[in-house]
Design a protein around this motif. Structure first.
Motif, PDB file in Angstrom:
ATOM      1  N   ALA A   1       0.882  -1.015  -0.048  1.00 34.62           N
ATOM      2  CA  ALA A   1      -0.013  -0.260  -0.431  1.00 34.62           C
ATOM      3  C   ALA A   1       1.118   1.088  -0.230  1.00 34.62           C
ATOM      4  O   ALA A   1      -0.038   2.232  -0.380  1.00 34.62           O
ATOM      5  CB  ALA A   1      -0.814   0.177   1.567  1.00 34.62           C
ATOM      6  N   VAL A   2       2.346   1.216   0.299  1.00 33.09           N
ATOM      7  CA  VAL A   2       2.901   2.357   0.372  1.00 33.09           C
ATOM      8  C   VAL A   2       4.006   2.220  -1.033  1.00 33.09           C
ATOM      9  O   VAL A   2       4.929   3.280  -0.136  1.00 33.09           O
ATOM     10  CB  VAL A   2       3.402   2.879   2.044  1.00 33.09           C
ATOM     11  N   THR A   3       3.588   1.367  -1.508  1.00 27.53           N
ATOM     12  CA  THR A   3       4.800   1.537  -2.254  1.00 27.53           C
ATOM     13  C   THR A   3       4.222   2.285  -3.685  1.00 27.53           C
ATOM     14  O   THR A   3       3.611   1.548  -4.154  1.00 27.53           O
ATOM     15  CB  THR A   3       5.405   0.528  -2.577  1.00 27.53           C
ATOM     16  N   ALA A   4       4.996   3.249  -4.261  1.00 33.52           N
ATOM     17  CA  ALA A   4       4.733   3.550  -5.273  1.00 33.52           C
ATOM     18  C   ALA A   4       5.420   2.347  -6.794  1.00 33.52           C
ATOM     19  O   ALA A   4       7.017   1.861  -7.280  1.00 33.52           O
ATOM     20  CB  ALA A   4       5.643   5.022  -5.264  1.00 33.52           C
ATOM     21  N   LYS A   5       5.122   3.112  -7.610  1.00 32.31           N
ATOM     22  CA  LYS A   5       5.388   2.503  -9.102  1.00 32.31           C
ATOM     23  C   LYS A   5       6.987   2.736  -9.100  1.00 32.31           C
ATOM     24  O   LYS A   5       7.972   1.751  -9.452  1.00 32.31           O
ATOM     25  CB  LYS A   5       4.891   2.573 -10.258  1.00 32.31           C
ATOM     26  N   SER A   6       7.854   3.998  -8.275  1.00 29.59           N
ATOM     27  CA  SER A   6       8.463   4.714  -9.198  1.00 29.59           C
ATOM     28  C   SER A   6       9.602   3.570  -8.499  1.00 29.59           C
ATOM     29  O   SER A   6      10.808   3.870  -8.470  1.00 29.59           O
ATOM     30  CB  SER A   6       8.932   6.168  -8.879  1.00 29.59           C
ATOM     31  N   PHE A   7       9.460   2.947  -6.750  1.00 28.25           N
ATOM     32  CA  PHE A   7      10.079   2.248  -6.200  1.00 28.25           C
ATOM     33  C   PHE A   7      10.717   1.553  -7.491  1.00 28.25           C
ATOM     34  O   PHE A   7      10.091   0.052  -7.449  1.00 28.25           O
ATOM     35  CB  PHE A   7       9.402   1.986  -4.369  1.00 28.25           C
ATOM     36  N   ASP A   8      12.037   1.163  -6.968  1.00 28.33           N
ATOM     37  CA  ASP A   8      12.952  -0.335  -7.515  1.00 28.33           C
ATOM     38  C   ASP A   8      12.113  -0.180  -8.887  1.00 28.33           C
ATOM     39  O   ASP A   8      11.747  -1.695  -9.274  1.00 28.33           O
ATOM     40  CB  ASP A   8      12.897  -1.524  -6.177  1.00 28.33           C
ATOM     41  N   HIS A   9      12.114   0.055  -9.479  1.00 31.51           N
ATOM     42  CA  HIS A   9      11.064   0.439 -11.243  1.00 31.51           C
ATOM     43  C   HIS A   9       9.703  -0.568 -11.082  1.00 31.51           C
ATOM     44  O   HIS A   9       9.194  -1.710 -12.283  1.00 31.51           O
ATOM     45  CB  HIS A   9      11.792  -0.498 -12.217  1.00 31.51           C
ATOM     46  N   GLY A  10       9.705  -1.196  -9.778  1.00 34.68           N
ATOM     47  CA  GLY A  10       8.409  -1.293  -9.672  1.00 34.68           C
ATOM     48  C   GLY A  10       8.608  -3.022  -9.374  1.00 34.68           C
ATOM     49  O   GLY A  10       6.963  -3.598  -9.507  1.00 34.68           O
ATOM     50  N   ARG A  11       9.818  -3.134  -9.851  1.00 36.57           N
ATOM     51  CA  ARG A  11       9.714  -5.039  -9.152  1.00 36.57           C
ATOM     52  C   ARG A  11       8.761  -5.796  -8.328  1.00 36.57           C
ATOM     53  O   ARG A  11       8.785  -7.070  -8.353  1.00 36.57           O
ATOM     54  CB  ARG A  11      11.530  -5.595  -8.994  1.00 36.57           C
ATOM     55  N   ARG A  12       9.090  -4.862  -7.125  1.00 38.46           N
ATOM     56  CA  ARG A  12       8.810  -5.738  -5.848  1.00 38.46           C
ATOM     57  C   ARG A  12       6.454  -5.644  -6.028  1.00 38.46           C
ATOM     58  O   ARG A  12       6.397  -5.342  -4.863  1.00 38.46           O
ATOM     59  CB  ARG A  12       9.277  -5.027  -4.293  1.00 38.46           C
ATOM     60  N   GLY A  13       6.387  -5.267  -6.691  1.00 40.43           N
ATOM     61  CA  GLY A  13       4.713  -4.147  -6.736  1.00 40.43           C
ATOM     62  C   GLY A  13       4.731  -3.657  -6.027  1.00 40.43           C
ATOM     63  O   GLY A  13       5.434  -2.598  -5.934  1.00 40.43           O
TER      64      GLY A  13
END
Length: 211
Positions: free
Chosen positions: A51-63
């Protein structure tokens, strides 16, 4: 695939790079602050991080939280509409905004008067990302949201308001999926809309934030 090192150096070596939170305890503290006692137990560990992970984080590899946020936004918009419809004298201001040039009085009935408020800017004001971001920041979301800003030295220009509000909506969406609509609706009203002043929304004009 990801290269072990950057292909080019950072544009400004003196800019402090945003360090994303990786401490589960810190994340739980934000959920408790936002949802109240036991708030850290309402969602699974995977959902709390997603819920607190945006698409820009780690190129979306972690959802990322796009779908949860879309679902949560619909819930908040629905509760906002219902709240405005039930607000005392909510439609009077909007009826006066468009007087008839022929002196005619518009049809009025207690069962339909409040519907006029939905065509105004009130609903957009309450659900605008600028307003939702204030609730997210008040509850500590910037400390745990995982994202990669375009400009490390200017989070606002990188879209921080949108990122924070999206994380807030994603939490609502996750609650609906794991705890049911009753819980998600209650949290949307009590933790987001009421603090923004929905209970006092009567016939006062609300200024819509600029995009």
């Amino acid at each position: 695939m990801k290269a072990p090192y950057r292909a080019s150096p950072p544009k400004n070596n003196h800019v402090r790079v945003l360090i994303c939170n990786s401490d589960p305890k810190k994340l739980d503290e934000v959920y408790v602050r936002f949802l109240g006692r036991g708030g850290d137990k309402l969602l699974s560990e995977e959902s709390k991080w997603l819920a607190v992970t945006a698409k820009s984080f780690d190129h979306g590899r972690r959802g990322f939280n796009d779908r949860l946020a879309f679902f949560g936004k619909r819930i908040v918009e629905l509760q906002c509409s219902l709240g405005l419809l039930n607000a005392r004298d909510s439609s009077k201001h909007h009826l006066k905004d468009h007087p008839s040039s022929h002196g005619r009085e518009p049809f009025s009935h207690p069962a339909t008067d409040a519907i006029e408020v939905l065509s105004g800017g009130a609903r957009h004001w309450f659900t605008h990302h600028k307003q939702l971001s204030t609730i997210a920041q008040r509850n500590g979301f910037p400390e745990v949201v995982r994202w990669h800003p375009k400009y490390q030295d200017n989070l606002e220009a990188s879209g921080s308001d949108l990122v924070y509000s999206q994380a807030l909506m994603a939490v609502i969406g996750a609650l609906a999926l794991e705890q049911g609509s009753a819980v998600a609706n209650r949290i949307a009203r009590e933790k987001i809309l009421f603090p923004l002043g929905l209970k006092e929304a009567t016939n006062e004009k609300l200024e819509v934030p600029q995009r």
